[in-house]
Design an enzyme around this catalytic site. Structure first.
Site, PDB file in Angstrom:
ATOM      1  N   SER A 135       9.403  -0.053   1.473  1.00 22.10           N
ATOM      2  CA  SER A 135       9.933  -1.269   0.891  1.00 22.10           C
ATOM      3  C   SER A 135       9.862  -2.472   1.825  1.00 22.10           C
ATOM      4  O   SER A 135       8.782  -2.999   2.057  1.00 22.10           O
ATOM      5  CB  SER A 135      11.351  -1.010   0.399  1.00 22.10           C
ATOM      6  OG  SER A 135      11.589  -1.780  -0.751  1.00 22.10           O
ATOM      7  N   ASP A 182      -2.606  -7.909   5.980  1.00 20.69           N
ATOM      8  CA  ASP A 182      -3.441  -8.803   5.168  1.00 20.69           C
ATOM      9  C   ASP A 182      -3.742 -10.112   5.875  1.00 20.69           C
ATOM     10  O   ASP A 182      -4.796 -10.717   5.661  1.00 20.69           O
ATOM     11  CB  ASP A 182      -2.772  -9.083   3.822  1.00 20.69           C
ATOM     12  CG  ASP A 182      -2.814  -7.887   2.881  1.00 20.69           C
ATOM     13  OD1 ASP A 182      -3.372  -6.844   3.279  1.00 20.69           O
ATOM     14  OD2 ASP A 182      -2.289  -7.988   1.756  1.00 20.69           O
ATOM     15  N   LYS A 215       6.773   1.726  -2.148  1.00 19.60           N
ATOM     16  CA  LYS A 215       7.827   1.185  -3.010  1.00 19.60           C
ATOM     17  C   LYS A 215       7.675  -0.326  -3.056  1.00 19.60           C
ATOM     18  O   LYS A 215       7.917  -1.017  -2.075  1.00 19.60           O
ATOM     19  CB  LYS A 215       9.217   1.541  -2.498  1.00 19.60           C
ATOM     20  CG  LYS A 215      10.343   0.943  -3.344  1.00 19.60           C
ATOM     21  CD  LYS A 215      11.708   1.342  -2.834  1.00 19.60           C
ATOM     22  CE  LYS A 215      12.801   0.730  -3.689  1.00 19.60           C
ATOM     23  NZ  LYS A 215      12.951  -0.714  -3.460  1.00 19.60           N
TER      24      LYS A 215
END
Length: 428
Positions: free
Chosen positions: A326, A337, A351
């Site tokens: 999470s 990224d 999650k």
């Protein structure tokens, strides 16, 4: 409870405005909670003797905020009629009916908590607990094993050590008991006592009686490691609680003052926590770029970005595993990224859901999924997780060794940490 009371409140406030989540904590975690508002305290006095009113309050929150407007193809109005058509002889009976109703959503993160559960998890989210200060894990042989006693805790003062096995709690065997079950047994009011039966290597079992106390739980530990001709700033973040961003800022600042050349951020076994803390910490590492995009039940999206407040641009490697979840994945996804860090370890948990936590009239709580999130590249990691740049699995034997000797985590005896060092050296 007013949410924007922590670092980077401006971004959290914007997100909450668009998601209509005023007076609630927003979570990216397997568990997390908020405080009790003045309105809730007033309502509590009104509804103390009315379990049905609490059930309806919970239903209304789900009806208003749940991420899936189709409620998993369940007729949510009919659920309300069924809940309110019953007479409840006790709060527990009402709680069980509410749990059964929530199960129909097939969402393990939308869940009800009794007043006792809500209070315990609220303390955890605030970065504190009332107990003995013992971090436990379930060893491969299912024995409840001490990871470490928390600093300045009754457990540390009593001499409990990493690797100790807890075989009984107040005379009750822990065989078959989960870590959560054990924690429930160990918790209690400050000033009360609990007796643990401890099995230590090469000794007979012995009893230790401890007095429970209020303890602040550190979320961050850090150290400087000399690796060849490089000084590495090692930071381990265990959860995203209310103090995590403050602790992370202090750790980064201290390590920079000690002239480190690079960083290793260890997010292994971090289950997540508060979304605002995850965003705040991401902004300490990422100076420019996207961090996370959330999408609510209406399809309204909010893009959260870095804001040119990074504390360092030194090389960074991040350690993750299957228990990194999470908020840990939000941070990891942003760092990956945005090409800010090398990710090392194993696939993360997967999650990609955000919860709000609501206090109910009688002191119980309701965790409700209110949004999906996506990494900066648009990846939906739900049930998939994040793939490391360098996959480094641990054998059962290696896991057992680190579990039994937690002081070896983040050292030359830790294979994943060593691979992170190699990744940093390769990038330099």
């Amino acid at each position: 409870m007013s949410v924007p009371s922590h670092p980077f409140r401006e971004s959290l406030h914007t997100s909450l405005m668009k998601l209509r989540l005023h007076h609630r904590v927003v979570l990216a975690s397997t568990i997390a909670l908020s405080g009790v508002s003045v309105c809730a305290l007033t309502a509590r006095a009104m509804y103390r003797d009315s379990p049905k009113a609490v059930v309806d309050q919970a239903w209304q929150i789900v009806n208003r905020d749940y991420v899936d407007p189709n409620f998993n193809q369940v007729d949510w109005q009919e659920v309300r009629y069924s809940l309110l058509d019953r007479n409840y002889s006790s709060p527990d009976e009402a709680y069980n009916a509410l749990r059964d109703a929530l199960k129909q959503l097939d969402d393990p993160y939308t869940r009800f908590m009794t007043p006792q559960e809500f209070q315990a998890f609220e303390q955890q989210t605030q970065g504190e607990l009332v107990g003995i200060g013992l971090q436990l894990t379930e060893a491969p042989d299912h024995a409840l094993t001490v990871v470490k006693p928390i600093d300045q805790s009754p457990a540390l003062a009593a001499g409990l050590k990493p690797g100790d096995q807890i075989v009984k709690i107040d005379g009750r065997t822990t065989e078959g008991m989960t870590v959560a079950d054990a924690a429930q047994q160990i918790r209690g009011e400050a000033g009360t006592q609990v007796t643990l039966t401890v099995q230590r290597e090469n000794t007979s079992p012995f009893d230790v009686t401890l007095t429970r106390a209020r303890i602040q739980i550190p979320a961050v530990v850090s150290a400087v490691h000399q690796e060849n001709n490089h000084r590495v700033g090692y930071i381990r973040l265990s959860e995203f609680s209310a103090h995590s961003a403050d602790e992370m800022r202090a750790a980064i600042t201290s390590l920079k003052q000690q002239n480190v050349d690079e960083f290793v951020l260890d997010l292994r076994d971090n289950p997540g926590g508060r979304l605002d803390q995850g965003v705040a910490i991401a902004r300490m590492w990422i100076n420019d770029g996207d961090i996370v995009r959330t999408v609510d039940r209406h399809g309204d999206a909010e893009q959260v970005r870095a804001n040119h407040t990074a504390l360092t641009d030194l090389p960074l490697a991040v350690l993750v595993n299957g228990h990194s979840a999470s908020a840990s994945e939000i941070l990891t996804g942003a760092l990956k990224d945005d090409h800010r860090a090398s990710i090392v370890g194993t696939q993360t948990f997967g999650k990609a859901l955000v919860q709000s936590v609501n206090s109910l009239a009688d002191g119980s709580g309701l965790n409700v999924t209110i949004a999906h999130y996506f990494t900066p590249s648009g990846l939906d990691i739900n049930h998939r997780g994040i793939s490391p740049d360098k996959v480094v699995p641990l054998s059962d034997e290696q896991q057992k060794e680190l579990m039994s000797h937690p002081d070896e985590i983040g050292t030359a005896q830790d294979p994943q940490y060593q691979e992170a060092i190699e990744a940093l050296e390769a990038a330099s």
